[in-house]
Design a protein around this motif. Sequence first.
Motif, PDB file in Angstrom:
ATOM      1  N   GLN A   1       0.821  -1.217   0.000  1.00 29.59           N
ATOM      2  CA  GLN A   1       0.000   0.000   0.000  1.00 29.59           C
ATOM      3  C   GLN A   1       0.857   1.270   0.000  1.00 29.59           C
ATOM      4  N   ASN A   2       2.166   1.096  -0.070  1.00 37.26           N
ATOM      5  CA  ASN A   2       3.087   2.223  -0.135  1.00 37.26           C
ATOM      6  C   ASN A   2       2.781   3.251   0.950  1.00 37.26           C
ATOM      7  N   CYS A   3       2.698   2.763   2.180  1.00 34.93           N
ATOM      8  CA  CYS A   3       2.287   3.597   3.306  1.00 34.93           C
ATOM      9  C   CYS A   3       3.286   3.434   4.452  1.00 34.93           C
ATOM     10  N   VAL A   4       4.041   4.473   4.692  1.00 30.57           N
ATOM     11  CA  VAL A   4       5.004   4.428   5.784  1.00 30.57           C
ATOM     12  C   VAL A   4       4.271   4.780   7.075  1.00 30.57           C
ATOM     13  N   TYR A   5       4.189   3.826   7.979  1.00 25.45           N
ATOM     14  CA  TYR A   5       3.535   4.054   9.263  1.00 25.45           C
ATOM     15  C   TYR A   5       4.080   3.053  10.263  1.00 25.45           C
ATOM     16  N   GLN A   6       3.815   3.313  11.534  1.00 26.11           N
ATOM     17  CA  GLN A   6       4.325   2.455  12.603  1.00 26.11           C
ATOM     18  C   GLN A   6       3.338   1.311  12.848  1.00 26.11           C
ATOM     19  N   ASP A   7       3.572   0.172  12.224  1.00 29.67           N
ATOM     20  CA  ASP A   7       2.682  -0.983  12.395  1.00 29.67           C
ATOM     21  C   ASP A   7       2.763  -1.557  13.801  1.00 29.67           C
ATOM     22  N   ILE A   8       3.953  -1.623  14.349  1.00 28.57           N
ATOM     23  CA  ILE A   8       4.117  -2.150  15.703  1.00 28.57           C
ATOM     24  C   ILE A   8       3.760  -1.012  16.651  1.00 28.57           C
ATOM     25  N   ASP A   9       2.516  -1.053  17.130  1.00 25.60           N
ATOM     26  CA  ASP A   9       1.916   0.094  17.813  1.00 25.60           C
ATOM     27  C   ASP A   9       1.694  -0.111  19.307  1.00 25.60           C
ATOM     28  N   GLY A  10       2.227  -1.188  19.869  1.00 28.21           N
ATOM     29  CA  GLY A  10       2.056  -1.432  21.298  1.00 28.21           C
ATOM     30  C   GLY A  10       0.716  -2.029  21.671  1.00 28.21           C
ATOM     31  N   LYS A  11      -0.100  -2.391  20.691  1.00 29.03           N
ATOM     32  CA  LYS A  11      -1.432  -2.935  20.971  1.00 29.03           C
ATOM     33  C   LYS A  11      -1.514  -4.449  20.784  1.00 29.03           C
ATOM     34  N   ASP A  12      -0.498  -5.027  20.176  1.00 26.19           N
ATOM     35  CA  ASP A  12      -0.544  -6.470  19.904  1.00 26.19           C
ATOM     36  C   ASP A  12      -0.669  -7.295  21.177  1.00 26.19           C
ATOM     37  N   GLU A  13      -0.076  -6.813  22.276  1.00 19.97           N
ATOM     38  CA  GLU A  13      -0.127  -7.567  23.530  1.00 19.97           C
ATOM     39  C   GLU A  13      -1.550  -7.705  24.060  1.00 19.97           C
ATOM     40  N   LYS A  14      -2.432  -6.762  23.727  1.00 21.08           N
ATOM     41  CA  LYS A  14      -3.826  -6.802  24.194  1.00 21.08           C
ATOM     42  C   LYS A  14      -4.726  -7.590  23.249  1.00 21.08           C
ATOM     43  N   ALA A  15      -4.232  -7.906  22.072  1.00 17.95           N
ATOM     44  CA  ALA A  15      -5.066  -8.480  21.020  1.00 17.95           C
ATOM     45  C   ALA A  15      -5.118 -10.006  21.056  1.00 17.95           C
TER      46      ALA A  15
ATOM     47  N   LEU B   1      -7.924  -9.025  17.084  1.00 16.14           N
ATOM     48  CA  LEU B   1      -9.211  -8.752  17.714  1.00 16.14           C
ATOM     49  C   LEU B   1      -8.979  -8.125  19.081  1.00 16.14           C
ATOM     50  N   PHE B   2      -9.853  -7.190  19.429  1.00 19.00           N
ATOM     51  CA  PHE B   2      -9.764  -6.522  20.724  1.00 19.00           C
ATOM     52  C   PHE B   2     -11.090  -6.607  21.456  1.00 19.00           C
ATOM     53  N   ASP B   3     -11.005  -6.786  22.752  1.00 16.05           N
ATOM     54  CA  ASP B   3     -12.183  -6.737  23.611  1.00 16.05           C
ATOM     55  C   ASP B   3     -12.642  -5.280  23.711  1.00 16.05           C
ATOM     56  N   ALA B   4     -13.872  -5.085  24.111  1.00 17.77           N
ATOM     57  CA  ALA B   4     -14.420  -3.742  24.295  1.00 17.77           C
ATOM     58  C   ALA B   4     -13.526  -2.950  25.236  1.00 17.77           C
ATOM     59  N   GLY B   5     -13.246  -1.713  24.866  1.00 13.81           N
ATOM     60  CA  GLY B   5     -12.433  -0.839  25.694  1.00 13.81           C
ATOM     61  C   GLY B   5     -10.946  -0.901  25.444  1.00 13.81           C
ATOM     62  N   ASN B   6     -10.466  -1.902  24.701  1.00 16.35           N
ATOM     63  CA  ASN B   6      -9.028  -2.018  24.422  1.00 16.35           C
ATOM     64  C   ASN B   6      -8.597  -1.283  23.167  1.00 16.35           C
ATOM     65  N   TYR B   7      -9.537  -0.899  22.327  1.00 20.08           N
ATOM     66  CA  TYR B   7      -9.230  -0.142  21.114  1.00 20.08           C
ATOM     67  C   TYR B   7     -10.343   0.864  20.872  1.00 20.08           C
ATOM     68  N   PHE B   8     -11.568   0.354  20.740  1.00 22.65           N
ATOM     69  CA  PHE B   8     -12.783   1.168  20.663  1.00 22.65           C
ATOM     70  C   PHE B   8     -13.618   0.858  21.897  1.00 22.65           C
TER      71      PHE B   8
ATOM     72  N   ALA C   1     -17.303 -13.260  19.776  1.00 21.74           N
ATOM     73  CA  ALA C   1     -18.444 -13.733  20.576  1.00 21.74           C
ATOM     74  C   ALA C   1     -18.001 -14.751  21.620  1.00 21.74           C
ATOM     75  N   VAL C   2     -17.160 -15.687  21.225  1.00 20.64           N
ATOM     76  CA  VAL C   2     -16.731 -16.765  22.123  1.00 20.64           C
ATOM     77  C   VAL C   2     -15.744 -16.267  23.183  1.00 20.64           C
ATOM     78  N   ASN C   3     -14.761 -15.486  22.774  1.00 23.69           N
ATOM     79  CA  ASN C   3     -13.688 -15.085  23.689  1.00 23.69           C
ATOM     80  C   ASN C   3     -13.992 -13.845  24.517  1.00 23.69           C
ATOM     81  N   PHE C   4     -14.814 -12.941  23.977  1.00 30.25           N
ATOM     82  CA  PHE C   4     -15.086 -11.688  24.668  1.00 30.25           C
ATOM     83  C   PHE C   4     -16.552 -11.543  25.076  1.00 30.25           C
ATOM     84  N   ASP C   5     -17.389 -12.487  24.682  1.00 34.93           N
ATOM     85  CA  ASP C   5     -18.822 -12.423  24.970  1.00 34.93           C
ATOM     86  C   ASP C   5     -19.414 -11.092  24.512  1.00 34.93           C
ATOM     87  N   GLN C   6     -19.017 -10.683  23.321  1.00 38.96           N
ATOM     88  CA  GLN C   6     -19.474  -9.411  22.742  1.00 38.96           C
ATOM     89  C   GLN C   6     -20.207  -9.673  21.431  1.00 38.96           C
ATOM     90  N   THR C   7     -21.198  -8.841  21.142  1.00 43.85           N
ATOM     91  CA  THR C   7     -21.882  -8.928  19.856  1.00 43.85           C
ATOM     92  C   THR C   7     -21.706  -7.656  19.040  1.00 43.85           C
TER      93      THR C   7
END
Length: 153
Positions: A33-47, A64-71, A103-109
Amino acid sequence: MEITFKIKRFNELSTSELYEVLQLRSEVFVVEQNCVYQDIDGKDEKALHVLGYYQNELSAYARLFDAGNYFDQASIGRVLVRQKHRNLQFGHELMRVSIAAIAVNFDQTAITISAQEYLKKFYESHGFVQTSESYLEDDIPHIEMKRDEVIFF
């Protein structure tokens, strides 16, 4: 064409799996995508990481993120399919697996995503609706999309 999925928390990923994930994310999101950006953003540990293998090669991925960990709601991000496998419909299977895993891991819909705008119809086919105007994220047009219920296939 059969794709096999593994779902793992960050601390369950082997060094080789993490390397594959970061390499593929860089290949798609930075180089292709020819896009220079910081992919390693410190969020992988929560995902929760969804890895799709086809013929022993990492071919599809999402995090995937549980509610409150990203949005405020659960979310799916870094959705990708290796370029040479995009004609095999792995993206649809990846989304079905990811939605079910939330749904299975976070009980979210309810799920929120920040989608690249050109993929709007793809995400709509999985029950997402646009909830924002277009905005630039790393110089790529994006839209926020939400899904309020889980549909199992």
